[in-house]
Enzyme design. Sequence first.
Site, PDB file in Angstrom:
ATOM      1  N   CYS A 100      61.435  71.348 -61.019  1.00 56.40           N
ATOM      2  CA  CYS A 100      62.753  70.885 -60.597  1.00 56.40           C
ATOM      3  C   CYS A 100      62.658  69.390 -60.347  1.00 56.40           C
ATOM      4  CB  CYS A 100      63.238  71.655 -59.370  1.00 56.40           C
ATOM      5  SG  CYS A 100      62.111  71.585 -57.968  1.00 56.40           S
ATOM      6  N   HIS A 103      27.116  59.894 -53.824  1.00 53.03           N
ATOM      7  CA  HIS A 103      27.019  59.807 -55.290  1.00 53.03           C
ATOM      8  C   HIS A 103      26.883  58.332 -55.662  1.00 53.03           C
ATOM      9  CE1 HIS A 103      28.165  59.978 -59.527  1.00 53.03           C
ATOM     10  NE2 HIS A 103      28.046  61.296 -59.477  1.00 53.03           N
TER      11      HIS A 103
END
Length: 638
Positions: free
Chosen positions: A28, A561
């Site tokens: 929508c 990381h």
Amino acid sequence: MASKYDGLARIIIQNVGGKSNVISLTHCITRLRFKLKDESKANTDILKNTEGIVTVMKSGGQYQVVIGNHVPDVYAVVCEIGGFGGDSSEAESEAPQKHQKLSAALIDTISGVFQPILGVFCATGLIKGILAILTFTKVLSVEDGTYQLLYAVADGFFYYLPVILGYTASKKFGLNPFTGIALGCALVYPKVVALSTGDVQQVLFAGSMFESNVYATFLKIPVIMPKSGYPSSVVPIVLSVYAASKIEKMWKRIIPDVIKNFLVPTLTLLVAAPLTFVLVGPVANSIAAVIGFLTQAAYNASPVLEGAIVGAFWQVLVIFGLHWGLVPIYIMNLSTQGFDSFMQPYFAASFAQTAVVFAVMLRTKDKNLKSLCIPAVISGFFGVTEPAIYGISLPKKKPFVISCIAASIGGAIIGFGNVKKYMSGALGIFGFTTFINPANNDASSIPWVAAGVLIASLVAFIACFLTYKDVVKEKGVSISPENTKNGGKTQTLVSPLKGNTVYLEDMEDAAFSSGALGKGIAIMPEEGILYAPADATVTAIFPTGHAIGMVTDDGAEILIHIGMDTVKLEGRGFTPLTAVGSRVTKGQEILTFDMEAIQKEGCSLLTPVLISNFSSFSDIIPTDAETVRVGEPLITIL
């Protein structure tokens, strides 16, 4: 071609349970609306915490991912990557359906039928409104060719609504779409419409809400039609398509494959079309009559009370997608009465919502919050309030409550003024044009609408401006009563690197920027030594040495990381100084890396420091310092 939404789309597909878990997908104005085979497979918490997703809602049998105003772009990428073809309604009709409550099934059906046309529905209403202003100001007259040609597209969409809904309802119910269109065309066929202006053969149920005229017969069976015929009607075509979908499935089971292509639609129409005029149409008219009578009775009983209730609860209905249940009532009133009064108190709600967010924007000193408020205010000004609700007012609770109270006051004023809306569509500021009666340029409703909107906005803005307070920040840590009551415990991780900080949302890698792998912050290192950020136990060292995992004594799971895409180096340039299972202490050297060698390979050194089990804690708060040194506070865990 790659899109900036590729990463977000992949995260969404993966966390709704994968492609195989999706029955259907629509959208929508602000939401992706999934129907899932098994909602338990969806990772709601991950999606809610993903950058680019405002929130996730479950309502009416749908799994709704709230994106914002750019949802069509995200929808297109999700369809492309997921292979949904932009329309998975056939999969929906063939998939086994879970049992739904009647109310949930009704809302799901209504939203599925109306969502695809909402944008154009609003556009045609806006064009009508512009034409109303031009005739009101005498710039154009209704006889001008310019007016008539533009009015043809604006009013034509509404007039031929049964044809359009024949298509969308067919998609929803799994009927051949062109069969649905054919049924819609039959309802608005000129000679059928002309019957309703011809001689009345018989009057049934005279004097009651069910009063109906018989204009023709089919095989000597009376054909009952509304006085205005079926143009602009809603319920008859939706029920007709539903019945036709069942008839079509029956013929598909019986008729041999070699002649199905033409014989199935032939036999379906031969049965469904007469059924529509003889049975479905009259039943639909009776339903519409009852609904119209009840809504008008509620309005007549007390327009002020009805207005206050609609205004107060409209935004709550929007949150759960339940406002779709009122859309057919609104359209039926427009087609039968030429106007609607029942739903119009909602108009104040979007402005009240926008006003509280504007107040927050002016009061807050939080740059991130202010940056969220600006587009939400602009969007709300044009009638789309989901970004304001989900992004700002609802999470902060008090602004949302204030907006509902203010909308209730504005709704009561609109109800008191007996405001009438004469045209469909047109949201927000453009919606004012729809309160001008195009038949006689009567604009008597506009002063009452303006008064309701103005007072609702002022009440909402002033109340929120006077009561709103930012959460106090001190040394990068959010301090609020919720964080300190009951002796709430905090953990502080120190920086494992020296360098400049970068917020996760500013990273190019979607896996990190989305928050899917955890919450935290990234550092662009200035030296190639990694230190332990806390007393912890090493739980993982990747074979390539580019990433390390550990668990603190207080249960926080840390993932560091080093660099982006450094896995491709296959360990070159990385030297771990500890092993899996080892205890490390805060500030201990645990890994070295060759910065020059990594950069020569074309890899970025940007290093995220993440808390992967962030959902186990109240909040993860990164430092607001632009640079950090080893051992300085980096992340606070509440």
